[in-house]
Write an enzyme that holds these catalytic residues in place. Sequence first.
Site, PDB file in Angstrom:
ATOM      1  N   TYR A   1       9.316 -30.641  35.018  1.00 19.30           N
ATOM      2  CA  TYR A   1       9.132 -29.235  34.628  1.00 19.30           C
ATOM      3  C   TYR A   1       8.663 -28.404  35.821  1.00 19.30           C
ATOM      4  CZ  TYR A   1       8.049 -25.099  31.943  1.00 19.30           C
ATOM      5  OH  TYR A   1       8.040 -23.827  31.471  1.00 19.30           O
TER       6      TYR A   1
ATOM      7  N   PHE B   1      27.783  -1.940  40.698  1.00 19.80           N
ATOM      8  CA  PHE B   1      28.298  -3.102  39.993  1.00 19.80           C
ATOM      9  C   PHE B   1      27.732  -3.046  38.577  1.00 19.80           C
ATOM     10  CE2 PHE B   1      28.381  -7.447  38.439  1.00 19.80           C
ATOM     11  CZ  PHE B   1      29.734  -7.693  38.572  1.00 19.80           C
ATOM     12  N   THR B   2      28.527  -3.478  37.594  1.00 18.27           N
ATOM     13  CA  THR B   2      28.181  -3.280  36.176  1.00 18.27           C
ATOM     14  C   THR B   2      26.755  -3.714  35.827  1.00 18.27           C
ATOM     15  OG1 THR B   2      29.229  -5.409  35.748  1.00 18.27           O
ATOM     16  CG2 THR B   2      30.563  -3.448  35.353  1.00 18.27           C
TER      17      THR B   2
ATOM     18  N   ASP C   1      22.729  -7.210  47.559  1.00 15.02           N
ATOM     19  CA  ASP C   1      23.381  -8.104  46.610  1.00 15.02           C
ATOM     20  C   ASP C   1      24.203  -9.083  47.446  1.00 15.02           C
ATOM     21  OD1 ASP C   1      25.059  -9.332  44.762  1.00 15.02           O
ATOM     22  OD2 ASP C   1      25.226  -7.546  43.507  1.00 15.02           O
TER      23      ASP C   1
ATOM     24  N   LYS D   1      29.170 -17.377  42.325  1.00 17.34           N
ATOM     25  CA  LYS D   1      30.275 -16.902  43.174  1.00 17.34           C
ATOM     26  C   LYS D   1      30.303 -17.728  44.466  1.00 17.34           C
ATOM     27  CE  LYS D   1      30.091 -13.699  39.939  1.00 17.34           C
ATOM     28  NZ  LYS D   1      29.345 -12.466  40.057  1.00 17.34           N
TER      29      LYS D   1
ATOM     30  N   ARG E   1      39.222  -3.372  35.272  1.00 20.35           N
ATOM     31  CA  ARG E   1      38.163  -2.718  36.038  1.00 20.35           C
ATOM     32  C   ARG E   1      38.570  -1.249  36.153  1.00 20.35           C
ATOM     33  NH1 ARG E   1      33.560  -6.285  36.824  1.00 20.35           N
ATOM     34  NH2 ARG E   1      33.699  -5.808  34.653  1.00 20.35           N
TER      35      ARG E   1
ATOM     36  N   PHE F   1      32.938  -3.449  28.060  1.00 20.91           N
ATOM     37  CA  PHE F   1      34.180  -4.158  28.412  1.00 20.91           C
ATOM     38  C   PHE F   1      34.176  -5.602  27.927  1.00 20.91           C
ATOM     39  CE2 PHE F   1      32.284  -6.476  31.955  1.00 20.91           C
ATOM     40  CZ  PHE F   1      31.199  -5.668  32.272  1.00 20.91           C
TER      41      PHE F   1
HETATM   42  C1  LIG Z   1      28.606 -11.476  39.199  1.00 20.40           C
HETATM   43  C2  LIG Z   1      27.862 -10.473  39.948  1.00 20.40           C
HETATM   44  C3  LIG Z   1      26.567 -10.108  39.575  1.00 20.40           C
HETATM   45  C4  LIG Z   1      25.886 -10.640  38.329  1.00 20.40           C
HETATM   46  O1  LIG Z   1      25.690 -11.999  38.389  1.00 20.40           O
HETATM   47  P1  LIG Z   1      25.802 -12.969  37.096  1.00 20.40           P
HETATM   48  O2  LIG Z   1      25.592 -14.322  37.695  1.00 20.40           O
HETATM   49  O3  LIG Z   1      27.136 -12.773  36.483  1.00 20.40           O
HETATM   50  O4  LIG Z   1      24.697 -12.596  36.169  1.00 20.40           O
HETATM   51  C5  LIG Z   1      25.918  -9.176  40.370  1.00 20.40           C
HETATM   52  N1  LIG Z   1      26.500  -8.627  41.445  1.00 20.40           N
HETATM   53  C6  LIG Z   1      27.747  -8.946  41.816  1.00 20.40           C
HETATM   54  C7  LIG Z   1      28.356  -8.299  43.011  1.00 20.40           C
HETATM   55  C8  LIG Z   1      28.483  -9.867  41.078  1.00 20.40           C
HETATM   56  O5  LIG Z   1      29.724 -10.155  41.439  1.00 20.40           O
END
Ligand SMILES: *Cc1c(COP(=O)(O)O)cnc(C)c1O
Length: 471
Positions: free
Chosen positions: A85, A137-138, A228, A271, A395, A462
């Site tokens: 843990y 970004f969303t 990011d 990613k 998109r 979306f």
């Molecule tokens: C996917 C993504 C996020 C969010 O991450 P999640 O792992 O899907 O929660 C944030 N910023 C960018 C540029 C992304 O591509």
Amino acid sequence: MPKKPLRTMGQQFNRRSWAEPWKIKVVEPIHMVSREEREKAIKQAGYNTFLLPASEVYIDLLTDSGTSAMSDRQWAGMMLGDESYAGSANFYHMEKAIQDYYGYKYVVPTHQGRGAEHLMSQALIKKGDTIPGNMYFTTTRLHQELAGGTFVDVIIDEAHDPENLHPFKGNVDLNKLEDLIKKVGAKKIPFVSLAGTVNMAGGQPISMENMRDVRNLCNKHGIRVYLDTTRMVENSFFIQEREEGYEDKSVAEILKESCSYTDGAWMSAKKDHLVNIGGWLAVNHEDVFEQARNMVVVYEGLHTYGGMAGRDMEALAIGITEAVQDDHIQSRIEQVRYLGSLLVDWGIPIVQPIGGHAIFLNAKEMYPHIPQDQFPAQTLTAELYLDSGIRTMERGVVSSGRDPITGDHKYPSLELVRLTIPRRVYTQAHMDITAEAVRAVYENRKNTKGLEMVYEPKYLRFFQARFEPIK
Ligand SMILES: *Cc1c(COP(=O)(O)O)cnc(C)c1O
């Protein structure tokens, strides 16, 4: 020996400059369901590809998020999961990899990128603040808004033009940023929110020079810069390829220099890091670290796992090292370009230059007869699925959402469909099949009608909105 030599000795021909730096050890069978089944499936999914069961999909280009193939080493690492843990050995491996390759001091694990965005936004943003960034970004923007902030896009104008060939369409427009600082005052700007590559602009990179300039401008005003880093390895490849002075630097060196102009970062490890789940934030300031580390136990899990299993953190730590290898990232981006080049050769409108993780079809240009409130890009995703069982993502106006004040759609200038390529998953033949499907749908474009939205959720619509064909 073949009867005829394929090429005579000494003849000039273009030799490939890259191939995948791996061979395949395990396979997962896929197949295309019948046209009849596809018609039924898309109707049941409300013409929203997010609502399709994966078993009805042939080639899944919905996202490159968490869809990578892990290496044999990563799978071996999964067996070394320390599921304690507190203080899992795997956390320390992951922390060290982040410190080594990204250069930040303090690391907080989260279950995925948006977990880190949530903690960063809550720690840094106060009600009434303004957060400038190079295109939204969303999930990032939503967390900034939920924390009481207002996001303001300060990306260069070229980013909004799908045909402009600017090599760094992810750059910040320094004049826009400076004007905004003058307008709202530096005290109301907790940080500048940078990203590379810029997903919503078509996977377009930000240059090292621009990051340095943003840093200098922010230093003058005492504003912090956060990054990011979700796709910063891909961004680093583009800097190596396009920016003077970086051609002989490794992707790993470029990545570390990029991060050095920022005070911290958040990451969706799903990613660049070649894992199926995971994320983190990392910062250089102790005060932000203290806050995030305290909040992580409320929302994610203890500060040495943050919602991940020990085995996930081990795979992530190994994935970081694999991600920054020059041959890996080159083959990743060249595969995307291979698909894009086929489409360009056939005159199909896509966002150029071709970006790092996806091909973006220009639905506005493809369907000039479908108005934006009949969702041209959403329509195109449904058409591609119907034609070949290929799953893609909208998109455009659906992703963009509604203006919180007027309640009207936010009409983005770009109305795109994203064909996102998972890392190390599909072959060149899959790319050919995909290109041919796009071509078939393109040839039928004049007969295509738009959609009507019949269900709309409040947040990130979306993902769950439903549609019907216009009669
Ligand atoms: C996917 C993504 C996020 C969010 O991450 P999640 O792992 O899907 O929660 C944030 N910023 C960018 C540029 C992304 O591509």
